[in-house]
Every structure is written in C-alpha cells, then in structure tokens.
Design a protein around this motif. Sequence first.
Motif, PDB file in Angstrom:
ATOM      1  N   VAL A  13      32.716  35.768  43.806  1.00 32.57           N
ATOM      2  CA  VAL A  13      33.844  35.079  43.179  1.00 32.57           C
ATOM      3  C   VAL A  13      34.134  33.768  43.894  1.00 32.57           C
ATOM      4  O   VAL A  13      34.123  33.720  45.121  1.00 32.57           O
ATOM      5  CB  VAL A  13      35.117  35.959  43.245  1.00 32.57           C
ATOM      6  CG1 VAL A  13      36.290  35.267  42.576  1.00 32.57           C
ATOM      7  CG2 VAL A  13      34.885  37.323  42.651  1.00 32.57           C
ATOM      8  N   ILE A  14      34.394  32.723  43.107  1.00 36.12           N
ATOM      9  CA  ILE A  14      34.944  31.490  43.680  1.00 36.12           C
ATOM     10  C   ILE A  14      36.103  31.042  42.787  1.00 36.12           C
ATOM     11  O   ILE A  14      36.075  31.240  41.572  1.00 36.12           O
ATOM     12  CB  ILE A  14      33.904  30.357  43.817  1.00 36.12           C
ATOM     13  CG1 ILE A  14      33.320  29.942  42.475  1.00 36.12           C
ATOM     14  CG2 ILE A  14      32.800  30.716  44.794  1.00 36.12           C
ATOM     15  CD1 ILE A  14      32.495  28.660  42.530  1.00 36.12           C
ATOM     16  N   PRO A  15      37.143  30.464  43.390  1.00 39.74           N
ATOM     17  CA  PRO A  15      38.247  29.950  42.565  1.00 39.74           C
ATOM     18  C   PRO A  15      37.794  28.720  41.785  1.00 39.74           C
ATOM     19  O   PRO A  15      36.933  27.973  42.241  1.00 39.74           O
ATOM     20  CB  PRO A  15      39.326  29.587  43.589  1.00 39.74           C
ATOM     21  CG  PRO A  15      38.620  29.453  44.892  1.00 39.74           C
ATOM     22  CD  PRO A  15      37.366  30.289  44.812  1.00 39.74           C
ATOM     23  N   THR A  16      38.372  28.540  40.616  1.00 39.71           N
ATOM     24  CA  THR A  16      38.080  27.326  39.855  1.00 39.71           C
ATOM     25  C   THR A  16      38.869  26.182  40.483  1.00 39.71           C
ATOM     26  O   THR A  16      40.024  26.347  40.850  1.00 39.71           O
ATOM     27  CB  THR A  16      38.451  27.482  38.374  1.00 39.71           C
ATOM     28  OG1 THR A  16      39.796  27.930  38.278  1.00 39.71           O
ATOM     29  CG2 THR A  16      37.540  28.456  37.665  1.00 39.71           C
ATOM     30  N   LYS A  17      38.229  25.055  40.622  1.00 43.43           N
ATOM     31  CA  LYS A  17      38.872  23.876  41.221  1.00 43.43           C
ATOM     32  C   LYS A  17      39.454  22.967  40.148  1.00 43.43           C
ATOM     33  O   LYS A  17      40.409  22.257  40.378  1.00 43.43           O
ATOM     34  CB  LYS A  17      37.859  23.103  42.066  1.00 43.43           C
ATOM     35  CG  LYS A  17      37.206  23.936  43.137  1.00 43.43           C
ATOM     36  CD  LYS A  17      37.789  23.613  44.475  1.00 43.43           C
ATOM     37  CE  LYS A  17      36.962  24.271  45.559  1.00 43.43           C
ATOM     38  NZ  LYS A  17      37.656  25.218  46.320  1.00 43.43           N
ATOM     39  N   GLU A  18      38.851  22.976  38.976  1.00 41.78           N
ATOM     40  CA  GLU A  18      39.304  22.155  37.851  1.00 41.78           C
ATOM     41  C   GLU A  18      39.958  23.070  36.816  1.00 41.78           C
ATOM     42  O   GLU A  18      39.775  24.272  36.838  1.00 41.78           O
ATOM     43  CB  GLU A  18      38.112  21.440  37.208  1.00 41.78           C
ATOM     44  CG  GLU A  18      37.273  20.607  38.164  1.00 41.78           C
ATOM     45  CD  GLU A  18      38.019  19.425  38.745  1.00 41.78           C
ATOM     46  OE1 GLU A  18      38.868  18.850  38.036  1.00 41.78           O
ATOM     47  OE2 GLU A  18      37.767  19.079  39.916  1.00 41.78           O
ATOM     48  N   GLN A  50      41.377  31.294  36.586  1.00 36.95           N
ATOM     49  CA  GLN A  50      41.685  31.248  38.013  1.00 36.95           C
ATOM     50  C   GLN A  50      40.437  31.287  38.874  1.00 36.95           C
ATOM     51  O   GLN A  50      40.397  30.699  39.943  1.00 36.95           O
ATOM     52  CB  GLN A  50      42.592  32.426  38.381  1.00 36.95           C
ATOM     53  CG  GLN A  50      43.934  32.364  37.713  1.00 36.95           C
ATOM     54  CD  GLN A  50      44.763  33.578  38.045  1.00 36.95           C
ATOM     55  OE1 GLN A  50      44.299  34.713  37.924  1.00 36.95           O
ATOM     56  NE2 GLN A  50      45.975  33.343  38.489  1.00 36.95           N
ATOM     57  N   ALA A  51      39.432  32.029  38.413  1.00 31.82           N
ATOM     58  CA  ALA A  51      38.208  32.193  39.206  1.00 31.82           C
ATOM     59  C   ALA A  51      37.040  32.410  38.272  1.00 31.82           C
ATOM     60  O   ALA A  51      37.202  32.795  37.115  1.00 31.82           O
ATOM     61  CB  ALA A  51      38.342  33.381  40.163  1.00 31.82           C
TER      62      ALA A  51
END
Length: 159
Positions: A24-29, A77-78
């Motif tokens: 999992v990585i958070p969305t930055k945009e 969110q991710a």
Amino acid sequence: MIDEMKRHLGKGPYIKQINKKVAVIPTKEVVTPANLPDQEVAKLDQALLEAQQIPNLEYGFTFIAQKYQSVNDIHYQAIFKELTLPIGSNDLEVEDVSGTYYCINFMWSVEKYNQFLNQLLSTVKTVNSTVYEESWSLNYLTSDFTNGENAIAELRIKI
C-alpha cells in the motif's frame, strides 16, 4: 477469482472471504474513479520493484465509505496491489487484508459507479469504514484495457 466475480456480476451485494496481503502507498494527488490513475500506479510499481517484487497488472484503491454526490467527490486515499512473493524487511507498507467482506461486482462504468456503491453501502450500514475497489480487465490485448472498458470492478467493505 474472475469466475466468481462473473457469477456475481450485477446480482447485488454478497459475502466473500479474502485471504491476501497487499502493498500500500498513499495517493499523493487527487485521484477519483473518473481519472486514469497511471501515475499513481507507476509509483506503486516502482516501490514494489525496489522491494524485489514483481508488480502484477491488477491494482486497487481505498476510500472512505460514505454516500457521494458524484464520483468526482470520491478521493482515493491509497493504492494497493496484491503481493506476488513473500516480502522481506523494507520501507514498503504491507497490510493483511484477509477477512470477510460484503462485495458488489459490476462491469466498470463511471456513470453507474455511485449506483453500485450506494447498493453496497445500504447493505453494510457502517460509517467511516474503508471501501476497497479493485478492477480486473477481461482483455489486456486491446485499447479497452487502457480506457477501463471491458473490466469487472469490485467494491467491498470488511464485515
């Protein structure tokens, strides 16, 4: 997996057992169901490659379970992908998402997305839980894959 999804396609919410771990990585945009998420997916693929993982083609997003006026109001969110290999220690966030879920499957459609989300939410009756969205292309050989057509989407909420 895809055969089970096809059996439930368009038939309303159902219960499903899932057993998997995801990176999992958070969305930055700001990314919504109406956007093409290529840049965010590429960031996760890069993180997986750095962790000596083989990124698969399928990916998913998470967002807060609530009613939305429009798909443009849904902000992911991710982003996540199922792990294909055991992972050693590194900076990649791994979540065990195993459990029992309410799910709804439909042919991907931005226009009908909220209809299916609201069907799922009316079944679950929870507040501020997480919706997991995943899509599987039924044809990787055409432009259908690029523009999201000819894909089955699944929305799910953990019970």
